[in-house]
Design an enzyme around this catalytic site. Structure first.
Site, PDB file in Angstrom:
ATOM      1  N   CYS A  60       0.347  -1.220   0.136  1.00  0.00           N
ATOM      2  CA  CYS A  60       0.081   0.621   0.141  1.00  0.00           C
ATOM      3  C   CYS A  60       1.254   1.653   0.213  1.00  0.00           C
ATOM      4  O   CYS A  60       1.705   1.036   1.024  1.00  0.00           O
ATOM      5  CB  CYS A  60      -1.234  -0.004   1.204  1.00  0.00           C
ATOM      6  SG  CYS A  60      -1.372   1.147   1.599  1.00  0.00           S
ATOM      7  N   GLY A  61       0.432   2.248  -0.759  1.00  0.00           N
ATOM      8  CA  GLY A  61       1.762   3.277  -1.089  1.00  0.00           C
ATOM      9  C   GLY A  61       1.026   4.595   0.663  1.00  0.00           C
ATOM     10  O   GLY A  61       2.418   4.752   0.499  1.00  0.00           O
ATOM     11  N   HIS A  62      -0.048   4.626   0.755  1.00  0.00           N
ATOM     12  CA  HIS A  62      -0.469   4.931   1.722  1.00  0.00           C
ATOM     13  C   HIS A  62       0.192   5.089   2.728  1.00  0.00           C
ATOM     14  O   HIS A  62       0.542   5.789   3.684  1.00  0.00           O
ATOM     15  CB  HIS A  62      -2.173   4.637   1.580  1.00  0.00           C
ATOM     16  CG  HIS A  62      -2.851   5.507   0.447  1.00  0.00           C
ATOM     17  ND1 HIS A  62      -2.169   7.135   0.163  1.00  0.00           N
ATOM     18  CD2 HIS A  62      -4.166   5.314  -0.014  1.00  0.00           C
ATOM     19  CE1 HIS A  62      -3.129   7.257  -1.501  1.00  0.00           C
ATOM     20  NE2 HIS A  62      -3.693   6.140  -1.032  1.00  0.00           N
ATOM     21  N   CYS A  63       0.387   3.406   3.038  1.00  0.00           N
ATOM     22  CA  CYS A  63       0.965   3.223   4.233  1.00  0.00           C
ATOM     23  C   CYS A  63       2.959   3.147   4.450  1.00  0.00           C
ATOM     24  O   CYS A  63       2.813   3.727   5.044  1.00  0.00           O
ATOM     25  CB  CYS A  63       1.053   1.731   4.666  1.00  0.00           C
ATOM     26  SG  CYS A  63      -0.816   1.180   4.366  1.00  0.00           S
TER      27      CYS A  63
END
Length: 495
Positions: A60-63
Site C-alpha cells: 500500500c502506497g499510503h501505508c
C-alpha cells in the site's frame, strides 16, 4: 460500503503510513512502533489502557507514506507521561487476516484506538503527519470533555472550522452530567467535547441558560443547535443529524474534507450534484438544489455539491464524463446508482420526486464492450456479464480484479496459461472483469478483495475459488466443478 469509504478518504487526500527507524543519540537505531501479529496481539493489547494499532499492507502506497510519520510520532509519544504506545499489524499476512476481519479492516491503512485492554475500540480520525498524530493522541488520553472557564477558553476551544459539542450544567454531577461524560467518552475520537457552568462564555446561543443543555457548534447552516434530552441514544441521534450540512460542499478547501467523509459514511441515500461551481448560471442551480435539500430534510436523503475540478476521482469512480455535467447521481443504501445528466435548475425537484416514487431506473457503470475480444482470457464488462457468464451455456471461470493489484498482476500469466489449456474446449470460458471500472450488480458475487474468482458451471452452479493460484490447481478446480454432461457431449462432438 467499505470501497466507497476508502475511495472518499482518498478523494479527501488523506495520506497514510508506518515502519521507519529513528536514530537515537547513541547512534544506535530503535523502532518505537510495536510489531504485532496473531500470536502476540491479544496479550499485548490486554496490558494497555490505551494503544493505537495500524493495520497495513506492505504494497500500500499510503501505508509507505505514513510509515516515517507514524514512527516519528511513536518516538515522541514514548516520552509522554504516561507513555502512549503505537503498534502495527501486517493485515496482508495470511495468519493475521482473522485480526483484520475482527477489527473490520476494509482498506489500508486502518488505524484503531483500543482502550481498556482492547474492550473499547474506536476509529482513529486524526491527522496523518507526526505532529498532528501526537497532538490528536494527547487529547485522546486526557479527559473526554474539557472544562470551559472563560470566554477566552471557549474561543480557543470552539473555533470556526470544526464541530464542537459543549454541555452547560449548573453543577458537574448528577445523571445528566454522567450521561454526557459517558457519551463524550464514546464519541471522543469523532468530536471535541467541552462543558461549562456559564453559557455566557459561549460565542453563540442563549447566554442566560443554566442547563442542563447540550449545544453543538458547527461551521455551517445555523452555526449552533441545542438539545435538552440527555438520553444517550437521543444524544447520538442529535449529533449524527446535526453534524452533516444541509448541503455538503466538496471542493479544494481541505476544511470541507471531514464533512465530505462524514457525508459518505452516513446511512442515508446520497444525492450528489456535480457542476462547475465557477461557471455561468451556477447560482440558480445551487439555490434550487439547496431548496430541494431543505424540502427533503429528515426524509433519509443527504445532499452534496461537488465542484467539477475537485471531483475528477469521483467521475472515474462512477464512470461518468465531464460532458454530462451538471450531473446528479443518487446512491441509495443498497449502493444502486441513479443518474440525471445535463440537469437544469427546474429539473431537480421533479427528478427527485420521481426517484422517491421509484420511477427512475438504476444506472450501472460499465466499460465499453470490447470491439475485439481475441485474447485467451476474455474480457467481461458489466453490460456483457449476463450474456457471457449466465446465458452462454458454458462453464465460466471469472476473475474479478483491479488493475493496480499486485496479486492480480502476478496471476495474469498463470490465468493466460489456463485459458490456453482450454482453447480447444468450446464449453469452458476463462474470463476477467475489472471490478474498479464495472458495477457488480449480481448478488451471487461477493467481491471484497482482489483477485476474487467465481466459477459458474453450465448447469448453473456458482462456486467461489479459494485454492492455490497455480495453473494445476485452477484446472483441477474447473474439472471438479464443470458440468460433466456438457463435457461428455463436447467429447462426443469432437469424436
Amino acid at each position: 460500503m467499505a470501497k466507497i469509504v476508502s475511495f472518499w478518504v482518498a478523494l479527501a487526500v488523506i495520506a497514510c503510513s508506518l515502519t521507519a527507524i529513528l536514530a537515537e543519540e547513541s547512534g544506535e537505531s530503535k523502532e518505537f512502533v510495536l510489531t504485532l501479529d496473531h500470536s502476540n496481539f491479544t496479550d499485548t493489547v490486554s496490558k494497555h489502557d490505551f494503544i493505537v494499532v495500524e493495520f497495513y499492507a506492505p504494497w500500500c502506497g499510503h501505508c509507505k507514506n505514513l510509515a516515517p510519520e507514524y514512527e516519528k510520532a511513536a518516538s515522541i509519544l514514548s516520552k509522554h507521561d504516561p507513555p502512549i504506545t503505537l503498534a502495527n499489524v501486517d493485515a496482508n499476512e495470511e495468519a493475521n487476516k482473522g485480526l483484520a476481519n475482527e477489527y473490520e479492516v476494509r482498506g489500508f491503512p486502518t488505524l484503531k484506538i483500543l482502550r481498556n485492554g482492547g474492550k473499547n475500540v474506536q476509529e482513529y480520525k486524526g491527522p496523518r503527519e507526526a505532529d498532528g498524530i501526537v497532538e490528536y493522541l494527547k487529547k485522546q488520553t486526557g479527559p473526554a470533555s474539557t472544562e470551559i472557564k472563560s470566554a477566552e477558553d471557549a474561543s480557543n476551544f470552539i473555533g470556526d472550522k470544526k464541530i464542537v459539542i459543549v454541555g452547560v450544567f449548573p453543577k458537574f454531577s448528577g445523571e445528566e452530567f454522567e450521561n454526557y461524560t459517558s457519551f463524550a467518552e464514546k464519541l471522543r475520537s469523532d468530536y471535541e467535547f467541552g462543558h461549562t457552568s456559564d453559557a455566557k462564555h459561549l460565542p453563540h446561543g442563549e447566554s442566560s441558560v443554566t442547563g442542563p443543555v447540550v449545544r453543538l457548534f458547527k461551521p455551517f447552516d445555523e452555526l449552533f443547535v441545542d438539545l435538552k434530552d440527555f438520553n444517550v441514544e437521543a444524544l447520538e441521534k442529535f449529533v449524527e443529524e446535526s453534524s452533516i450540512p444541509l448541503v455538503t460542499v466538496f471542493n479544494s478547501d481541505p476544511s470541507n474534507h471531514p464533512f465530505v467523509i462524514k457525508f459518505y459514511n452516513n446511512p442515508h441515500d446520497k444525492a450528489m450534484l456535480f457542476a462547475n461551481l465557477s461557471g455561468e448560471g451556477i447560482e440558480s442551480l445551487q439555490s434550487k438544489y439547496r431548496e430541494v435539500a431543505e424540502q427533503y430534510k429528515g426524509q433519509g436523503i443527504s445532499f452534496l455539491l461537488g465542484d467539477l475540478e475537485a471531483s475528477q476521482s469521483a467521475f472515474q469512480y462512477f464512470g461518468v464524463k465531464e460532458s454530462q455535467v451538471p450531473l446528479i447521481i443518487i446512491m441509495n443504501k443498497d449502493e444502486k446508482k441513479f443518474l440525471k445528466e445535463n440537469v437544469e435548475a427546474d429539473h431537480i425537484e421533479p427528478w427527485l420526486k420521481n426517484y422517491k416514487e421509484g420511477k427512475v431506473p438504476p444506472y450501472v457503470k460499465s466499460e465499453p464492450i470490447p470491439v475485439e475480444n481475441n485474447e485467451p482470457v476474455k474480457v467481461v464488462v458489466a453490460d456483457t456479464l449476463e450474456d457471457m457468464v449466465f446465458k452462454s451455456g458454458k462453464n465460466v471461470l471469472l476473475e474479478f480484479y483491479a488493475p493496480w493489484c499486485g496479486h492480480c498482476q502476478k496471476l495474469a500469466p498463470i490465468l493466460d496459461e489456463v485459458a490456453v489449456h482450454y482453447e480447444n474446449d468450446a464449453k469452458v470460458l476463462i474470463a476477467k472483469l475489472d471490478a474498479t471500472a464495472n458495477d457488480i450488480e449480481n448478488p451471487n458475487f461477493d467481491v471484497k478483495g482482489f483477485p476474487t474468482f467465481y466459477f459458474r458451471s453450465a448447469d448453473g452452479n456458482i462456486t467461489a475459488f479459494d485454492g492455490d493460484r497455480t495453473k494445476e490447481d485452477i484446472i483441477d478446480f474447473i474439472e471438479k466443478n464443470r458440468d460433466k454432461t456438457v463435457h461428455q457431449e463436447s467429447v462426443k462432438d469432437e469424436l
